[in-house]
Design a protein around this motif. Structure first.
Motif, PDB file in Angstrom:
ATOM      1  N   ALA A   1       0.814  -1.372   0.299  1.00  0.00           N
ATOM      2  CA  ALA A   1      -0.113  -0.075  -0.186  1.00  0.00           C
ATOM      3  C   ALA A   1       0.105   1.014   0.019  1.00  0.00           C
ATOM      4  O   ALA A   1       1.501   1.191   0.725  1.00  0.00           O
ATOM      5  N   GLY A   2       0.786   1.914  -0.582  1.00  0.00           N
ATOM      6  CA  GLY A   2       1.224   3.629  -1.516  1.00  0.00           C
ATOM      7  C   GLY A   2       0.844   4.604  -0.298  1.00  0.00           C
ATOM      8  O   GLY A   2      -0.413   4.420   0.084  1.00  0.00           O
ATOM      9  N   LYS A   3       1.543   5.423   0.341  1.00  0.00           N
ATOM     10  CA  LYS A   3       1.563   6.641   1.220  1.00  0.00           C
ATOM     11  C   LYS A   3       1.250   7.854   0.354  1.00  0.00           C
ATOM     12  O   LYS A   3       1.597   8.635   0.356  1.00  0.00           O
ATOM     13  N   ASN A   4      -0.157   7.341  -0.473  1.00  0.00           N
ATOM     14  CA  ASN A   4      -0.745   8.944  -0.703  1.00  0.00           C
ATOM     15  C   ASN A   4      -1.733   8.579  -0.788  1.00  0.00           C
ATOM     16  O   ASN A   4      -2.515   7.587  -0.955  1.00  0.00           O
ATOM     17  N   PHE A   5      -3.193   9.787  -1.063  1.00  0.00           N
ATOM     18  CA  PHE A   5      -4.144   9.373  -1.483  1.00  0.00           C
ATOM     19  C   PHE A   5      -5.083   9.060  -2.531  1.00  0.00           C
ATOM     20  O   PHE A   5      -5.597   7.989  -2.118  1.00  0.00           O
ATOM     21  N   ASN A   6      -4.048   8.337  -3.129  1.00  0.00           N
ATOM     22  CA  ASN A   6      -4.616   7.755  -4.478  1.00  0.00           C
ATOM     23  C   ASN A   6      -4.762   6.426  -4.367  1.00  0.00           C
ATOM     24  O   ASN A   6      -5.770   5.494  -4.696  1.00  0.00           O
ATOM     25  N   ALA A   7      -3.468   5.361  -3.047  1.00  0.00           N
ATOM     26  CA  ALA A   7      -2.998   4.159  -3.198  1.00  0.00           C
ATOM     27  C   ALA A   7      -3.834   4.114  -1.709  1.00  0.00           C
ATOM     28  O   ALA A   7      -4.893   3.113  -2.155  1.00  0.00           O
ATOM     29  N   LEU A   8      -4.941   4.727  -0.928  1.00  0.00           N
ATOM     30  CA  LEU A   8      -5.223   5.437  -0.532  1.00  0.00           C
ATOM     31  C   LEU A   8      -7.309   4.764  -0.753  1.00  0.00           C
ATOM     32  O   LEU A   8      -8.001   3.647  -0.196  1.00  0.00           O
ATOM     33  N   ARG A   9      -7.577   5.384  -0.952  1.00  0.00           N
ATOM     34  CA  ARG A   9      -8.318   5.496  -1.778  1.00  0.00           C
ATOM     35  C   ARG A   9      -8.858   3.821  -2.588  1.00  0.00           C
ATOM     36  O   ARG A   9     -10.018   2.819  -2.574  1.00  0.00           O
ATOM     37  N   ASP A  10      -7.752   3.554  -2.943  1.00  0.00           N
ATOM     38  CA  ASP A  10      -7.457   2.036  -4.377  1.00  0.00           C
ATOM     39  C   ASP A  10      -8.223   1.048  -2.752  1.00  0.00           C
ATOM     40  O   ASP A  10      -8.422   0.174  -2.615  1.00  0.00           O
ATOM     41  N   ILE A  11      -7.555   1.110  -1.757  1.00  0.00           N
ATOM     42  CA  ILE A  11      -7.219   0.667  -0.041  1.00  0.00           C
ATOM     43  C   ILE A  11      -8.142   0.300  -0.225  1.00  0.00           C
ATOM     44  O   ILE A  11      -9.039  -0.821   0.292  1.00  0.00           O
ATOM     45  N   LEU A  12      -9.049   1.652   0.371  1.00  0.00           N
ATOM     46  CA  LEU A  12     -10.830   1.551   0.886  1.00  0.00           C
ATOM     47  C   LEU A  12     -11.748   1.171   0.228  1.00  0.00           C
ATOM     48  O   LEU A  12     -12.783   0.954   0.903  1.00  0.00           O
ATOM     49  N   THR A  13     -11.158   1.567  -1.441  1.00  0.00           N
ATOM     50  CA  THR A  13     -12.302   0.534  -1.800  1.00  0.00           C
ATOM     51  C   THR A  13     -12.516  -0.384  -2.103  1.00  0.00           C
ATOM     52  O   THR A  13     -12.820  -1.101  -3.047  1.00  0.00           O
ATOM     53  N   ASP A  14     -11.098  -1.791  -1.728  1.00  0.00           N
ATOM     54  CA  ASP A  14     -11.428  -3.005  -2.041  1.00  0.00           C
ATOM     55  C   ASP A  14     -11.251  -3.845  -1.136  1.00  0.00           C
ATOM     56  O   ASP A  14     -12.633  -4.062  -0.880  1.00  0.00           O
TER      57      ASP A  14
END
Length: 155
Positions: free
Chosen positions: A58-71
């Protein structure tokens, strides 16, 4: 005031603020995060990824955060997500104000995305599910967020 079932609905709003303690929401099996531990970007991502058991990549940026939380495919047996941020007024307090605004936008986008089923005939298909975030603040009258966030009443 909102009715108890608002956290069971897939419809928005998906983001609320409250001055309640987390125990008020225990029947919703909330994922509890501490805003006190989320004051800088590094600490912010560490706390979220730890509580959501995010994969190591998991990357430490908002795009990665959104990807994690929607998976969240690695979190099994949930019929809804209720995320409770204790001391939310401290989230990203040591960063620029627009950082918090960006995070609030992500929480709303994640709630919206979870409100739609995924039906592609793939292993990651899922039904629509509630995903609501509650920001606990000490004083609701204080304007600690960069924009209006609805207040959730007694449940």
């Amino acid at each position: 005031m909102f009715e108890k079932d608002v956290l069971n609905n897939i419809e928005g709003p998906w983001l609320f603020q409250t001055d309640h303690q987390v125990d008020v929401y225990n029947s919703y099996d909330p994922i509890i995060l501490s805003g006190s531990l989320m004051q800088t970007f590094d600490a912010f991502y560490d706390e979220i990824y730890k509580k959501f058991h995010a994969p190591d990549y998991a990357g430490k940026n908002f795009n990665a955060l959104r990807d994690i939380l929607t998976d969240l495919s690695w979190l099994m047996n949930r019929s809804r997500y209720v995320v409770f941020f204790q001391n939310a007024e401290e989230i990203l307090i040591k960063e620029q104000e627009n950082a918090l605004q960006g995070f609030l936008e992500i929480l709303e986008a994640v709630g919206s995305e979870w409100s739609q089923p995924v039906k592609k005939g793939e292993a990651w298909d899922r039904p629509a599910m509630p995903f609501h975030s509650i920001l606990q603040v000490q004083a609701l009258s204080a304007s600690c967020f960069p924009r209006a966030v609805p207040v959730i009443g007694a449940v």
